[in-house]
Design an enzyme around this catalytic site. Structure first.
Site, PDB file in Angstrom:
ATOM      1  N   ASP A  21     -10.889  -6.232 -11.194  1.00  0.00           N
ATOM      2  CA  ASP A  21     -10.181  -5.364 -12.139  1.00  0.00           C
ATOM      3  C   ASP A  21     -10.806  -5.432 -13.535  1.00  0.00           C
ATOM      4  O   ASP A  21     -11.299  -6.487 -13.946  1.00  0.00           O
ATOM      5  CB  ASP A  21      -8.709  -5.804 -12.194  1.00  0.00           C
ATOM      6  CG  ASP A  21      -7.824  -4.751 -12.835  1.00  0.00           C
ATOM      7  OD1 ASP A  21      -8.253  -3.582 -12.934  1.00  0.00           O
ATOM      8  OD2 ASP A  21      -6.716  -5.094 -13.257  1.00  0.00           O
ATOM      9  N   HIS A  38     -17.575   1.166 -13.595  1.00  0.00           N
ATOM     10  CA  HIS A  38     -17.715   0.902 -12.156  1.00  0.00           C
ATOM     11  C   HIS A  38     -19.177   0.590 -11.807  1.00  0.00           C
ATOM     12  O   HIS A  38     -19.450  -0.287 -10.988  1.00  0.00           O
ATOM     13  CB  HIS A  38     -17.211   2.093 -11.335  1.00  0.00           C
ATOM     14  CG  HIS A  38     -15.744   2.378 -11.541  1.00  0.00           C
ATOM     15  ND1 HIS A  38     -14.796   1.384 -11.568  1.00  0.00           N
ATOM     16  CD2 HIS A  38     -15.060   3.532 -11.743  1.00  0.00           C
ATOM     17  CE1 HIS A  38     -13.598   1.914 -11.776  1.00  0.00           C
ATOM     18  NE2 HIS A  38     -13.737   3.222 -11.895  1.00  0.00           N
ATOM     19  N   LEU A 132     -23.406 -14.710   4.887  1.00  0.00           N
ATOM     20  CA  LEU A 132     -22.138 -14.353   4.238  1.00  0.00           C
ATOM     21  C   LEU A 132     -21.613 -13.068   4.871  1.00  0.00           C
ATOM     22  O   LEU A 132     -22.370 -12.115   5.058  1.00  0.00           O
ATOM     23  CB  LEU A 132     -22.360 -14.118   2.729  1.00  0.00           C
ATOM     24  CG  LEU A 132     -21.145 -13.629   1.941  1.00  0.00           C
ATOM     25  CD1 LEU A 132     -20.156 -14.777   1.689  1.00  0.00           C
ATOM     26  CD2 LEU A 132     -21.566 -13.027   0.592  1.00  0.00           C
TER      27      LEU A 132
END
Ligand code: FPP
Length: 246
Positions: A21, A38, A132
């Site tokens: 956020d 973004h 991962l």
């Protein structure tokens, strides 16, 4: 590497989830359009993926677009869709080299055909990687997840139990997060992994997501390592279990 990151291989979180956020505020502070925030958020995500690989975190789940984000201004929504397609084209080969497996989590049938194909391609290209697992929650909501799992079980006439629901959630392939981090100073889950967060440790950072880095990740891991996870037991029971040879 800091002490927190060194301690990781033994006691650190196996699965970290992040509410990324603060992109909009990062951009507004610089008089830039929200989409610039973004774009910068993608850079932060790159840093954190690399940091997770080197700290032997096995699963990273990030909230990239929520079921509610469709209500944002149309140019921001289309900017995020374009960004996703761009990021996939540019980053998938690099992620593949780092041994990262990509998995998208959410209601993908509402995304454009072009985006859906890009998601499938990225998943199949990276499927056998093991360093991962990167779950990107896109058009995801925790309530949607619980409802879709219940609906699937009901349609198959399966009993709805805690176990069957957990196995039908969109994150059944990776289990629950040990640590959930939310950046941007807000202290709420915002419909992220509602079921899966039952026993997660929550860490909130005031940093805006585009400013997040390996040091702030280590700070969050340090806070996690200082907690005692009891899963409903007493502190004495937890200590006894830890002392017993396995
Ligand atoms: C929340 O910040 C962030 C989002 C809704 C988008 C998250 C996306 C990224 C970090 C980029 C990675 C994306 C892809 C496509 C892989 P906000 O916009 O709510 O910030 P604010 O609270 O400051 O307004």
């Amino acid at each position: 590497m800091t002490a927190a990151s060194e301690a990781l291989s033994s006691a650190g979180p196996r699965h970290i989830a992040i509410v990324m956020d603060g992109n909009g505020r990062w951009a507004s502070k610089r008089m830039l359009p929200r989409t610039a925030g973004h774009h910068q958020g993608v850079e932060a995500l790159r840093r954190v993926v690399t940091a997770c690989v080197s700290r032997q975190v096995k699963v990273l789940t990030v909230f990239a677009f929520s079921s509610e984000n469709w209500k944002r201004p149309a140019d921001e929504v289309s900017g995020l869709m374009t960004l996703l397609a761009m990021v996939l084209a540019k980053e998938v080969p690099k992620l593949h080299k780092e041994g990262v497996r990509l998995q998208f989590v959410g209601a993908r049938e509402y995304l454009s055909e072009r985006v859906q194909i890009a998601l499938l391609d990225a998943e199949s290209h990276t499927r056998s990687n093991t360093a991962l697992l990167l779950n990107v929650c896109f058009n995801y909501g925790g309530r949607w997840d619980i409802a879709q799992a219940a609906a699937k079980l009901a349609a198959a006439r399966e009993p709805i139990t805690e176990e069957s629901l957990a196995q039908t959630l969109s994150t059944a392939h990776c289990g629950d997060p040990d640590l959930i981090i939310r950046t941007g100073g807000e202290m709420r889950l915002s419909n992220f992994l509602l079921w899966q967060a039952a026993y997660s440790e929550l860490v909130f950072s005031d940093a805006l997501w585009p400013d997040f880095d390996a040091q702030l990740l280590d700070d969050a891991i340090g806070a996690y390592l200082a907690r005692e996870r009891r899963f409903g037991l007493t502190s004495d029971q937890v200590s006894d279990a830890a002392e017993r040879p396995s």
